[in-house]
Design a protein around this motif. Sequence first.
Motif, PDB file in Angstrom:
ATOM      1  N   GLU A 238       0.848  -1.199   0.000  1.00  0.00           N
ATOM      2  CA  GLU A 238       0.000   0.000   0.000  1.00  0.00           C
ATOM      3  C   GLU A 238       0.878   1.242   0.000  1.00  0.00           C
ATOM      4  O   GLU A 238       1.944   1.250   0.607  1.00  0.00           O
TER       5      GLU A 238
ATOM      6  N   LYS B  19       0.260   5.969   4.103  1.00  0.00           N
ATOM      7  CA  LYS B  19      -0.966   6.762   4.287  1.00  0.00           C
ATOM      8  C   LYS B  19      -0.774   8.263   4.089  1.00  0.00           C
ATOM      9  O   LYS B  19      -1.624   8.928   3.510  1.00  0.00           O
ATOM     10  N   ASN B  20       0.336   8.791   4.571  1.00  0.00           N
ATOM     11  CA  ASN B  20       0.515  10.247   4.494  1.00  0.00           C
ATOM     12  C   ASN B  20       0.782  10.741   3.070  1.00  0.00           C
ATOM     13  O   ASN B  20       0.725  11.941   2.801  1.00  0.00           O
TER      14      ASN B  20
ATOM     15  N   LYS C  66      -0.811   9.048   0.418  1.00  0.00           N
ATOM     16  CA  LYS C  66      -1.847   8.457  -0.424  1.00  0.00           C
ATOM     17  C   LYS C  66      -2.871   9.487  -0.884  1.00  0.00           C
ATOM     18  O   LYS C  66      -3.245  10.384  -0.138  1.00  0.00           O
TER      19      LYS C  66
ATOM     20  N   LYS D  83      -6.380  11.084  -1.644  1.00  0.00           N
ATOM     21  CA  LYS D  83      -7.619  10.926  -0.897  1.00  0.00           C
ATOM     22  C   LYS D  83      -8.820  10.691  -1.814  1.00  0.00           C
ATOM     23  O   LYS D  83      -9.694   9.896  -1.525  1.00  0.00           O
TER      24      LYS D  83
END
Lengths: 128, 480, 436
Positions: free
Chosen positions: B30, B33-34, B36, B38
């Motif tokens: 993946e 998150k920071n 990715k 939105k």
Amino acid sequence: MKNPENLKYSKDHEWVREEGKKVVVGITDYAQESLGGLVYVNVPEVGDEVVATESFCDVESVKAVSDIYSPVSGKIVAVNELLLDSPESINEDPYGNGWIVEIDEITDTDELMTAQEYEDYCNTLSKE
Amino acid sequence: MRKTLPLLFEKSVENRRTHYLSKCDVEELEIPKNFKRKVAPKLPELSETDITRHYTALEANTFGINDGFYPLGSCTMKYNPKINDKIASLPGFAEIHPLQPENTVQGIFEALEEANKSLSEITGMDIMSFQPAAGAHGELASLMMFKKYFEDRGETNRIKIIIPDSAHGTNPATVHMCGMKVINLKSNEKGCIDVEELKSVIDKDLAGIMLTNPNTLGIFEEDILEITKIIHDAGGLCYYDGANLNAIAGILRPGDMGFDCIHLNLHKTFSTPHGGGGPGSGAIGCKEFLRKYLPGPQIEKEKDLYKFNSYTESIGQLVAFYGNTLITLRALAFIMSYGKEGIPKMSKHAVLNANYLKQRLSERFDIFNKNLCMHEFIITMEKEAKNNNFTAKDMAKAILDEGMMAPTMYFPLIVKEALMVEPTETEGKETLDFVADKYIKIYDDVVANPELAKQFPKNTIISRPDEVTAARSPIVKYMR
Amino acid sequence: MAYLLNTDEQVKEMLDTLGLKTLEELYDYLPKELIIDELNIPEALGEIDVLRSFQNLSAKNKVFSSIFRGAGSYRHYIPAVVPEMANKERFKTAYTPYQAEVSQGTLQSIFEFQTMICELTGMDVANASVYDGASAAAEAVSMCRDRKKKRAYISGGVNPRVINTVKTYSWSFNAPVEILEQTKDGLVDIDALEKTEHTDIAALLIEQPNYYGLFEDVSKIVEVAHKKGIKVIVKVNPIAAAVVESVGECGADIAVGEGQPLGIPLGFGGPYLGFMACKKNLLRAIPGRIVGETKDEEGNRAYVLTLQAREQHIRRETAGSNLCSNQALCAITASVYMSSMGPKGMEDVAMQCYNKAHYLANELGKIGFKLRYNSEFFHEFVTESPCDIEKLNRYLENNNILGGLPIENNGILWCATEMNTKHDIDNLVSLCKEVL
């Protein structure tokens, strides 16, 4: 459209309205007619220095850009923000809502004509 | 006949897709998150059926050279030979990474050198560079080279570039991009440069002149040798805008006229496709003394191997890599197809076609060019516009209705109500006669019935678009 | 002869109407001393030999079966439908769509392209494309310049070729350039950005992911830059853009990029595709062509080149740029690619690139190629080299593999895309092991 009597006119088709020590400047009906539908006015900034007979802003129609020449030397103290969203104001009401800038601290003025002199001048241009 | 073509986004169906990749064969991870995203990009969701139907419909509503007569003045819309596309898509060219080791791209180097040699010969220059991606880019590169040349000589006062008022808008815009100043030179009543006028605008700050020859009116500047001498004597350099090379290729050479640096439009004279607005190629050429300033690395042979050589005096680079290589290859194929005898013959045919069509059209139209023209000529509708409100634009729209492309409108600026016609060499006499008859019929119809003028075009999928609203309230992307 | 149409008979007829005897007479009035005697280029070849010549030349170039090198040009899978659509004859041979009534196909496809670029970059406005990513970056810096601010501030993590291009354009404009050095983690030095004493910076140019493949913290950079009155231009990889926080989401002012990964062949460097997109307030500053939507006289939806009064053919020397063309055909190619792939397909490609690059990095790590930077990366990464890089790449070359790009300080810049299978990667790694 008749050229209002209370205004003065420059050879470059600007009109000038004296308001005390300041002047309000715009372009004439003859000018807006030849430019065609305006799509954008590059409105100058408050505080800009202007020089008589030199360009201080330009206006865009679909196929052309035209310089607007200052009839006086001085400093711009107000600009017509309406023109940013509605450039067609110059076409629809060149002497009223289509005003462009207010200039103060005037040090020099270009030669200006009366309404009648300007009308005669425009007639000579049409004959060319 | 009027039609609206739906947009890809309007045809989109949620979850529809064609799978082009297989399942991932390594571990699936993946994005942190920071970093990715939105909200996923709202690209259309379609199947290949939809895609092919869509682009087939769009293509049907585009006018290409294979559709009919395309006389756009100054654009040289000649036939684009199919073999050029075939060679450019050979894997040995199309699948080559620009950062491959030099020993693995000897074929490309050899091809580029061949193109370099041929184009140098055709233009009378000593060396070419293929880095600039378009004509305007070539202009920019050339003026940058002038700038560097004067910097090196300590003559940084030299910033004035003389440009005739008939010049294409890119010329003065380029001058501005080089931090230089435009000196506008008024053309005489023939549309050419007045030598005395030229002398009067020259001073010690002269950097040079930008000229097209033949000029944008299709007229050869007969005083060209004197003009370039005047500039050189005053310490300036001469740049040649090669947009009109199709008139003289293989017959006269800009290098012999006194030019120091030139650009070519490979998509004009050398038949590479226009692509609806690009990609083109603005190859430039120069004399030996300017060689070291050329943009990008130069190809040189060391022992038996071609390699890239970078000069420290180079102006730098204008694109990430080496220019539009696949376009250069197409131009080379074209040159090889015409060869020594064919290139001059090409120009002669281009000039013949233009003069023949001009002769036929002068039966009705006012032509700016009174004597023999070169590869293009200008119709002026000034009289018709004044008398019948029948403008160049109206004439152009009427021509569209006849299944032909209209000539270039309103350029050059110094001729009123201009229509610039350039048939090119890839048209037959029978087409020129057909075209002349059509133009004359339109003219006669409108003069007899002036209100027709504003009704064109009637046979196209849209009528005249409202350009004023498009500019006042721009809508530049699809909004749901 | 080649593609000329008029036969000798037709030529004679035409010359007759002009009152001339020979073609050469068309040039009689020109200075005689300029007419050349002969053109010294080879004789004409028939098509059969033109093809042979190019086949021979093409055979002298090596087409690698596996490529592990990016650095600004990337091998991706191009679906068969992409060249089929993009090379349709009318798209290919048409001129710039100035006559809107007969160019709705070209104009609409560009409008769709602009929309897709806006979606990828999260911006309000996109132009019809420019020459390539490097010149797009240079033009973007020009957009940000005004009377007071002219300096270009470029992150050292931007592709060196792009840096050189921006430097060239800036020198031409007589504008200064400053490089913002990277941290030891290979990223933009946000501290140094905060502390800069320059007050004349027009724009900061960064790249996402950067030249070394690393993810930058774009939002933070934008926050700091904006506080100092500096506009931010982000050069973004269009494949990465499908899965990484968009340039618009991060608050940057302008997005530019190299569109070659969107279905355009490697082509030894060109033609490629530069895209530019920006926030609404910069609409009038963006250079190049723009297609807009409008209505025709009868109320039908129509597409047209708009805002032309920004451009050189109208503004001449007061134009912001001399841009006259776009890379229209490349833009159509990219549109076909993006619409064929769709949002899920683009995500697929991006994630496969990410996954395979990480697998490659892991496997290389196991045999001694250590990662140089301690930061997250997308599909490119830098390793140190435990052996002579020249020797390594030669060995790979003999096995039909284009290895990573040698870069400064004995580093290798590797790349993996969806084109590299696990088998390819395993093969590469075992070959590397043989060299050690």
